[in-house]
Design a protein around this motif. Structure first.
Motif, PDB file in Angstrom:
ATOM      1  N   LYS A 335       0.842  -1.185   0.000  1.00  0.00           N
ATOM      2  CA  LYS A 335       0.000   0.000   0.000  1.00  0.00           C
ATOM      3  C   LYS A 335       0.891   1.254   0.000  1.00  0.00           C
ATOM      4  CE  LYS A 335      -3.989  -2.185   0.477  1.00  0.00           C
ATOM      5  NZ  LYS A 335      -5.060  -2.121  -0.542  1.00  0.00           N
ATOM      6  N   VAL A 336       0.339   2.340  -0.525  1.00  0.00           N
ATOM      7  CA  VAL A 336       1.061   3.602  -0.500  1.00  0.00           C
ATOM      8  C   VAL A 336       1.231   4.080   0.932  1.00  0.00           C
ATOM      9  CG1 VAL A 336       1.001   6.029  -1.219  1.00  0.00           C
ATOM     10  CG2 VAL A 336       0.244   4.235  -2.792  1.00  0.00           C
ATOM     11  N   LYS A 337       0.258   3.754   1.773  1.00  0.00           N
ATOM     12  CA  LYS A 337       0.273   4.205   3.155  1.00  0.00           C
ATOM     13  C   LYS A 337      -0.212   3.087   4.057  1.00  0.00           C
ATOM     14  CE  LYS A 337      -1.943   7.700   6.112  1.00  0.00           C
ATOM     15  NZ  LYS A 337      -2.844   8.866   6.122  1.00  0.00           N
ATOM     16  N   ASN A 338       0.560   2.795   5.118  1.00  0.00           N
ATOM     17  CA  ASN A 338       0.145   1.810   6.102  1.00  0.00           C
ATOM     18  C   ASN A 338      -0.513   2.486   7.294  1.00  0.00           C
ATOM     19  OD1 ASN A 338       2.854   0.202   4.857  1.00  0.00           O
ATOM     20  ND2 ASN A 338       1.003  -0.994   5.163  1.00  0.00           N
ATOM     21  N   THR A 339      -0.959   1.670   8.244  1.00  0.00           N
ATOM     22  CA  THR A 339      -1.714   2.217   9.363  1.00  0.00           C
ATOM     23  C   THR A 339      -0.846   3.052  10.296  1.00  0.00           C
ATOM     24  OG1 THR A 339      -3.159   0.281   9.278  1.00  0.00           O
ATOM     25  CG2 THR A 339      -3.276   1.638  11.255  1.00  0.00           C
ATOM     26  N   TYR A 340       0.308   2.508  10.686  1.00  0.00           N
ATOM     27  CA  TYR A 340       1.156   3.172  11.662  1.00  0.00           C
ATOM     28  C   TYR A 340       2.497   3.624  11.087  1.00  0.00           C
ATOM     29  CZ  TYR A 340      -2.226   1.223  14.933  1.00  0.00           C
ATOM     30  OH  TYR A 340      -3.391   0.901  15.584  1.00  0.00           O
ATOM     31  N   VAL A 341       3.159   2.719  10.369  1.00  0.00           N
ATOM     32  CA  VAL A 341       4.481   3.034   9.806  1.00  0.00           C
ATOM     33  C   VAL A 341       4.514   2.580   8.357  1.00  0.00           C
ATOM     34  CG1 VAL A 341       6.962   2.573   9.930  1.00  0.00           C
ATOM     35  CG2 VAL A 341       5.651   2.845  12.041  1.00  0.00           C
ATOM     36  N   THR A 342       4.962   3.463   7.473  1.00  0.00           N
ATOM     37  CA  THR A 342       5.095   3.142   6.052  1.00  0.00           C
ATOM     38  C   THR A 342       6.573   3.134   5.683  1.00  0.00           C
ATOM     39  OG1 THR A 342       2.971   4.172   5.543  1.00  0.00           O
ATOM     40  CG2 THR A 342       4.472   3.808   3.696  1.00  0.00           C
ATOM     41  N   MET A 343       7.016   2.039   5.101  1.00  0.00           N
ATOM     42  CA  MET A 343       8.412   1.937   4.680  1.00  0.00           C
ATOM     43  C   MET A 343       8.601   2.619   3.327  1.00  0.00           C
ATOM     44  SD  MET A 343       9.445  -1.955   5.801  1.00  0.00           S
ATOM     45  CE  MET A 343       8.101  -2.698   4.876  1.00  0.00           C
ATOM     46  N   LYS A 344       9.659   3.434   3.249  1.00  0.00           N
ATOM     47  CA  LYS A 344      10.041   4.080   1.984  1.00  0.00           C
ATOM     48  C   LYS A 344       8.876   4.844   1.352  1.00  0.00           C
ATOM     49  CE  LYS A 344      13.737   0.788   0.923  1.00  0.00           C
ATOM     50  NZ  LYS A 344      13.819   0.234   2.273  1.00  0.00           N
ATOM     51  N   LYS A 345       8.214   5.636   2.157  1.00  0.00           N
ATOM     52  CA  LYS A 345       7.063   6.382   1.674  1.00  0.00           C
ATOM     53  C   LYS A 345       7.492   7.422   0.629  1.00  0.00           C
ATOM     54  CE  LYS A 345       3.003   8.951   3.205  1.00  0.00           C
ATOM     55  NZ  LYS A 345       2.191   9.391   4.358  1.00  0.00           N
ATOM     56  N   GLY A 346       6.811   7.399  -0.506  1.00  0.00           N
ATOM     57  CA  GLY A 346       7.092   8.371  -1.560  1.00  0.00           C
ATOM     58  C   GLY A 346       8.384   8.148  -2.302  1.00  0.00           C
ATOM     59  N   TYR A 347       8.968   6.957  -2.184  1.00  0.00           N
ATOM     60  CA  TYR A 347      10.272   6.706  -2.806  1.00  0.00           C
ATOM     61  C   TYR A 347      10.205   6.664  -4.326  1.00  0.00           C
ATOM     62  CZ  TYR A 347      13.477   6.070   1.083  1.00  0.00           C
ATOM     63  OH  TYR A 347      14.313   6.285   2.144  1.00  0.00           O
ATOM     64  N   ASN A 348       9.024   6.465  -4.882  1.00  0.00           N
ATOM     65  CA  ASN A 348       8.886   6.457  -6.343  1.00  0.00           C
ATOM     66  C   ASN A 348       8.488   7.825  -6.902  1.00  0.00           C
ATOM     67  OD1 ASN A 348       9.537   3.697  -6.635  1.00  0.00           O
ATOM     68  ND2 ASN A 348       7.451   3.104  -6.108  1.00  0.00           N
ATOM     69  N   ASP A 349       8.291   8.802  -6.031  1.00  0.00           N
ATOM     70  CA  ASP A 349       7.962  10.150  -6.493  1.00  0.00           C
ATOM     71  C   ASP A 349       9.123  10.733  -7.288  1.00  0.00           C
ATOM     72  OD1 ASP A 349       5.667   9.786  -5.048  1.00  0.00           O
ATOM     73  OD2 ASP A 349       6.198  11.154  -3.423  1.00  0.00           O
ATOM     74  N   ILE A 350       8.813  11.518  -8.296  1.00  0.00           N
ATOM     75  CA  ILE A 350       9.847  12.204  -9.075  1.00  0.00           C
ATOM     76  C   ILE A 350      10.161  13.533  -8.396  1.00  0.00           C
ATOM     77  CG2 ILE A 350      10.459  13.178 -11.319  1.00  0.00           C
ATOM     78  CD1 ILE A 350      10.231  10.133 -11.271  1.00  0.00           C
ATOM     79  N   VAL A 351      11.442  13.739  -8.108  1.00  0.00           N
ATOM     80  CA  VAL A 351      11.879  14.938  -7.391  1.00  0.00           C
ATOM     81  C   VAL A 351      13.111  15.511  -8.088  1.00  0.00           C
ATOM     82  CG1 VAL A 351      10.974  14.179  -5.151  1.00  0.00           C
ATOM     83  CG2 VAL A 351      13.286  13.524  -5.841  1.00  0.00           C
ATOM     84  N   PRO A 352      13.398  16.802  -7.912  1.00  0.00           N
ATOM     85  CA  PRO A 352      14.581  17.388  -8.547  1.00  0.00           C
ATOM     86  C   PRO A 352      15.860  17.008  -7.820  1.00  0.00           C
ATOM     87  CG  PRO A 352      13.422  19.044  -7.249  1.00  0.00           C
ATOM     88  CD  PRO A 352      12.562  17.819  -7.229  1.00  0.00           C
ATOM     89  N   PHE A 353      16.868  16.590  -8.566  1.00  0.00           N
ATOM     90  CA  PHE A 353      18.194  16.348  -7.984  1.00  0.00           C
ATOM     91  C   PHE A 353      19.041  17.617  -8.076  1.00  0.00           C
ATOM     92  CE2 PHE A 353      22.667  15.026  -8.476  1.00  0.00           C
ATOM     93  CZ  PHE A 353      22.855  14.492  -7.215  1.00  0.00           C
ATOM     94  N   ASN A 354      18.944  18.278  -9.203  1.00  0.00           N
ATOM     95  CA  ASN A 354      19.569  19.583  -9.374  1.00  0.00           C
ATOM     96  C   ASN A 354      18.718  20.383 -10.365  1.00  0.00           C
ATOM     97  OD1 ASN A 354      20.291  18.591 -11.947  1.00  0.00           O
ATOM     98  ND2 ASN A 354      22.240  17.810 -11.158  1.00  0.00           N
ATOM     99  N   GLU A 355      19.250  21.439 -10.901  1.00  0.00           N
ATOM    100  CA  GLU A 355      18.461  22.312 -11.766  1.00  0.00           C
ATOM    101  C   GLU A 355      18.091  21.660 -13.090  1.00  0.00           C
ATOM    102  OE1 GLU A 355      20.632  25.904 -12.233  1.00  0.00           O
ATOM    103  OE2 GLU A 355      20.297  26.581 -10.172  1.00  0.00           O
TER     104      GLU A 355
END
Length: 404
Positions: A335-355
């Protein structure tokens, strides 16, 4: 006569006030002397504020809204609790890294020490599992995403102390004398993978000696994870992993717990029986299966409703020495979100590394930290041929012949 009585009352009040002021001053000075090198941050008991300081911080809270607590009572329990917090602060490497400078975008993580008194009772006296969190990584210069995760833990569990142990601190801690595990140092000669096996061993040892909570640094506490989730009367607390084993990525126990003792004996036994040092079965040797063995030995031959107690969730069970343990359901994995603790949450999101470059959050963490997943490390080492391709027993025999 009335004037004399008034004078005496006034004089006694002055002396009492002066004595109390002197007591407060001396108490504050004792705190400063006891916790040398740690900044005392005065915090109103109505709440806690988090602020980044140049020095590690201990936050003290009181039992009165009008009181700013810089006083620690001198009873034995409370003094011992402060001693343990400072000892953990030292062994985590925080004092050695006091002047550490982290190049952007890395963020330096400072230990957080919390001491609270409420109704003349300390936090530790209210529950079996200490309110202490242990996390570890290569360096306390963290990628921005992991720094955000630790800030989240601080927010969700405001009364918990948090200690960060880097690789140097982990190595020193394992290198201590362990009379209860006399074969540990010999077994460590067969451990070549610091990122996986060494941390597996360390997390069991740190919980065995000090208790508290161990969490993988990439675990994200959800809104439901509050300080009330871990019951005060249980001696051990886990979530189920994907195979319904007790979670090795999150463990909470009281100090000197038999689960950690038997887990460590299992790990040492498994290391000695590694068939190929170049390709150890990490999950079995030092990982989740080893902790499951310790958990199983804690609940010997215990069945509930026709099912093995090891597989039970959401039920407090009594094991060795009458100690209680709870494995709490955390929701379905994947699941994207667990009840209490989520492992590696949002790790597949695309984010900027640099410009100019966008990557996944997982890739950004790896690129900023230089830390690779343990499975990839083992594959790389196997290809490089830098680790002996023989059993642990054969390797130790070779070392003995060489006098090493």
């Amino acid at each position: 006569m009335g004037s004399l009585r008034s004078f005496l009352v006034t004089g006694c009040s002055f002396i009492l006030g002066f004595s109390m002021s002197l007591f407060l001053y001396n108490s504050q000075q004792q705190v400063m002397n006891t916790i040398a090198g740690i900044t005392i941050e005065e915090v109103q008991s109505s709440g806690i504020t988090f602020q980044q300081t140049s020095e590690p911080t201990i936050r003290l809270r009181g039992d009165d809204d009008d009181t700013i607590t810089t006083i620690i009572k001198h009873e034995e329990k409370e003094s011992k609790e402060i001693d343990i917090l400072y000892e953990l602060h030292q062994i985590s490497g925080a004092l050695e890294d006091r002047n550490l400078q982290c190049p952007p975008p890395l963020v330096k993580f400072q230990n957080r020490l919390v001491q609270k008194t409420t109704n003349n009772e300390t936090i530790s006296s209210e529950r079996l599992i200490p309110k202490v969190i242990h996390v570890s990584m290569k360096s306390r210069c963290l990628p921005q995403d992991l720094a955000k995760t630790l800030t989240r833990w601080m927010t969700q569990l405001p009364n918990y102390s948090i200690f960060f142990h880097d690789d140097k601190a982990v190595e020193k801690f394992i290198g201590q004398e362990w009379p209860e595990f006399p074969n540990l140092h010999r077994a460590m000669k067969c451990v070549f993978f610091n990122g996986a096996m060494t941390i597996d061993i360390w997390r069991v040892l740190i919980l065995w000696k000090y208790g508290g909570v161990y969490t993988d640094i990439d675990n994200w506490p959800e809104d439901n994870f509050t300080e009330d989730v871990i019951p005060s009367n249980v001696s051990a607390f886990f979530f189920p992993d994907i195979y319904n084993r007790p979670s090795q990525w999150f463990m909470a126990l009281e100090p000197r717990h038999p689960i950690m003792y038997d887990s460590m004996l299992t790990i040492i036994h498994n290391i000695f029986n590694i068939f190929n040092l170049r390709r150890p079965h990490v999950v079995k040797v030092t990982g989740p299966k080893a902790v499951k063995e310790g958990y199983t030995m804690f609940l010997p031959h215990l069945w509930l409703n026709g099912s093995d107690a090891v597989l039970q969730n959401d039920k407090i069970m009594i094991g060795k020495f009458g100690k209680a343990v709870l494995k709490l359901w955390n929701g379905h994995y994947g699941k994207v979100k667990n009840t209490y603790v989520t492992m590696k949450k949002g790790y597949n999101d695309i984010v900027p590394f640099n410009e100019t470059l966008n990557v996944t959050r997982k890739e950004r963490i790896e690129m900023q930290s230089g830390v690779l997943h343990w499975q990839k490390k083992i594959r790389d080492v196997a290809k490089a041929g830098t680790v002996p391709r023989q059993s642990c027993k054969k390797y130790l025999e070779l070392l003995d012949r060489k006098g090493m």
